[in-house]
Design an enzyme around this catalytic site. Structure first.
Site, PDB file in Angstrom:
ATOM      1  N   GLY A   7      65.408  63.877   2.443  1.00  0.00           N
ATOM      2  CA  GLY A   7      66.764  62.708   3.124  1.00  0.00           C
ATOM      3  C   GLY A   7      67.336  63.753   4.942  1.00  0.00           C
ATOM      4  N   GLY A   9      68.442  63.428   7.181  1.00  0.00           N
ATOM      5  CA  GLY A   9      69.647  62.732   8.523  1.00  0.00           C
ATOM      6  C   GLY A   9      70.501  64.449   8.783  1.00  0.00           C
ATOM      7  N   LEU A  11      72.792  66.432   7.842  1.00  0.00           N
ATOM      8  CA  LEU A  11      72.573  67.766   7.223  1.00  0.00           C
ATOM      9  C   LEU A  11      70.914  68.412   7.105  1.00  0.00           C
ATOM     10  CD1 LEU A  11      74.039  70.644   6.082  1.00  0.00           C
ATOM     11  CD2 LEU A  11      74.478  69.395   3.503  1.00  0.00           C
ATOM     12  N   ALA A 122      77.495  69.625  10.766  1.00  0.00           N
ATOM     13  CA  ALA A 122      75.686  68.553  11.272  1.00  0.00           C
ATOM     14  C   ALA A 122      76.191  67.267  11.424  1.00  0.00           C
ATOM     15  CB  ALA A 122      74.360  68.895  10.962  1.00  0.00           C
ATOM     16  N   LYS A 178      85.157  71.940  -4.998  1.00  0.00           N
ATOM     17  CA  LYS A 178      84.433  70.773  -3.718  1.00  0.00           C
ATOM     18  C   LYS A 178      84.530  69.181  -3.765  1.00  0.00           C
ATOM     19  CE  LYS A 178      80.764  69.436  -0.534  1.00  0.00           C
ATOM     20  NZ  LYS A 178      78.716  69.384  -0.377  1.00  0.00           N
ATOM     21  N   ASN A 186      88.544  62.760   2.529  1.00  0.00           N
ATOM     22  CA  ASN A 186      87.431  61.819   2.954  1.00  0.00           C
ATOM     23  C   ASN A 186      88.177  60.600   3.053  1.00  0.00           C
ATOM     24  OD1 ASN A 186      85.926  64.642   2.383  1.00  0.00           O
ATOM     25  ND2 ASN A 186      83.695  63.122   1.881  1.00  0.00           N
ATOM     26  N   SER A 247      85.423  63.086   8.408  1.00  0.00           N
ATOM     27  CA  SER A 247      85.170  63.799   7.603  1.00  0.00           C
ATOM     28  C   SER A 247      83.652  62.525   7.303  1.00  0.00           C
ATOM     29  CB  SER A 247      85.883  63.237   6.120  1.00  0.00           C
ATOM     30  OG  SER A 247      85.842  61.569   5.902  1.00  0.00           O
ATOM     31  N   GLU A 260      80.142  57.509  -0.002  1.00  0.00           N
ATOM     32  CA  GLU A 260      80.312  57.930  -1.083  1.00  0.00           C
ATOM     33  C   GLU A 260      80.911  58.055  -2.408  1.00  0.00           C
ATOM     34  OE1 GLU A 260      76.869  61.588  -0.527  1.00  0.00           O
ATOM     35  OE2 GLU A 260      78.633  61.305   1.042  1.00  0.00           O
TER      36      GLU A 260
END
Length: 299
Positions: A7, A9, A11, A122, A178, A186, A247, A260
């Site tokens: 994945g 992308g 990050l 990122a 988190k 978000n 975000s 997400e």
């Protein structure tokens, strides 16, 4: 160490690119990004200035390595796990948003599962170029908590690549913290089309703080010791440090992509339902984002 980053992308490209400076790294990426990396390498820009040349593929099946780092969106975790299950890995580490990813990986993969969080900023600026928009740290450890030799080994490998890394023995609590932060920031910023710093001021702060408190209360019902005070302090600290940033959910909404939400506010709702808790703010935020997704045809 041999490492697969599944994945690649924003990050995944940043972490994989930094790891590629000292380790044998294979990135699993989309076609345009993979083609650019094959042609001219992966450029690390922003806080870093380097070009690296990792292996890259668009097909993540039948791979083998010491470690697989999973950085896909949470709704793609099961598909990633099924693909990774065709290969062989000594350990798998999730560096993803939301909750539930580690359980999904463990269902399909016969390898120790590490949980991780990342605070590096990122942005994939264009195929072959990833900007580090803010330095941070990686925290990782066994998904169920405690210690393990493989977690120590992975932490050392990340450190050797210049990634600020902490190996922790309390990952369930860190993941819930988190989640509480993301639950507060978000969806609010995505719906209001605003940067993260807006959740520090009224009227947005009232919504963000309530969502964060509901998440902390749900964590405690899930036998994780996270106080409202600790969760709120973490949310406000992140909002202050990233006040000018968008975000990840706001970026997804801006780009018309699926979010997400299911693994963030939606996860809080699901666990609260199991515990017979009321979490009306998280329920409303999840409903609004899901309604937007259906209206855009991405759900």
């Amino acid at each position: 160490m041999e490492i697969v980053v599944f994945g690649a992308g924003s990050l995944g490209s940043l972490v994989g690119g930094l790891l590629a400076q000292v380790h044998d790294v294979t990135l699993v990426a989309r076609a345009a990004h993979a083609d650019a990396i094959r042609e001219r390498g992966l450029e690390l820009a922003g806080e870093f200035d380097a070009v690296v040349h990792p292996e890259v593929t668009t097909d993540g099946s039948d791979l083998g390595a010491d470690l697989a780092v999973v950085t896909v969106k949470s709704f793609d975790t099961e598909a990633a796990a099924r693909t990774l299950s065709t290969g062989r890995f000594d350990a798998v580490c999730s560096l993803q948003n939301g909750m539930g990813n580690e359980d999904t990986l463990a269902t399909h993969l016969d390898a120790p599962i590490l949980a991780g969080t990342a605070t590096y900023g990122a942005v994939l600026r264009e195929p072959g170029v990833v900007d580090c928009t803010g330095l941070g740290e990686l925290v990782l450890g066994p998904a169920d908590g405690g210690t393990s030799p493989i977690a120590d080994r992975v932490g050392s490998a990340f450190d050797a690549a210049g990634l600020e890394t902490v190996v922790a023995d309390d990952m369930p609590r860190r993941l819930w913290e988190k989640l509480a932060v993301n639950a507060g920031i978000n969806a609010v910023t995505a719906l209001a089309r605003t940067d993260n710093g807006a959740v520090l001021e009224r009227p947005a702060t009232d919504v963000a703080r309530t969502a964060t408190r509901e998440a902390a209360r749900t964590a405690r019902a899930d036998d994780v010791g996270l106080s409202n005070r600790e969760a709120l302090a973490a949310m406000e600290s992140v909002a202050e440090r990233t006040a000018a940033n968008a975000s990840s959910m706001r970026q997804d909404v801006r780009a018309g992509r699926r979010t997400e939400i299911d693994a963030i506010n939606g996860f809080v709702v699901d666990r609260a339902d199991d515990a017979r808790l009321e979490v009306p703010t998280n329920r409303l935020l999840a409903a609004l984002i899901r309604t937007w997704e259906r209206g855009r045809g991405v759900r």
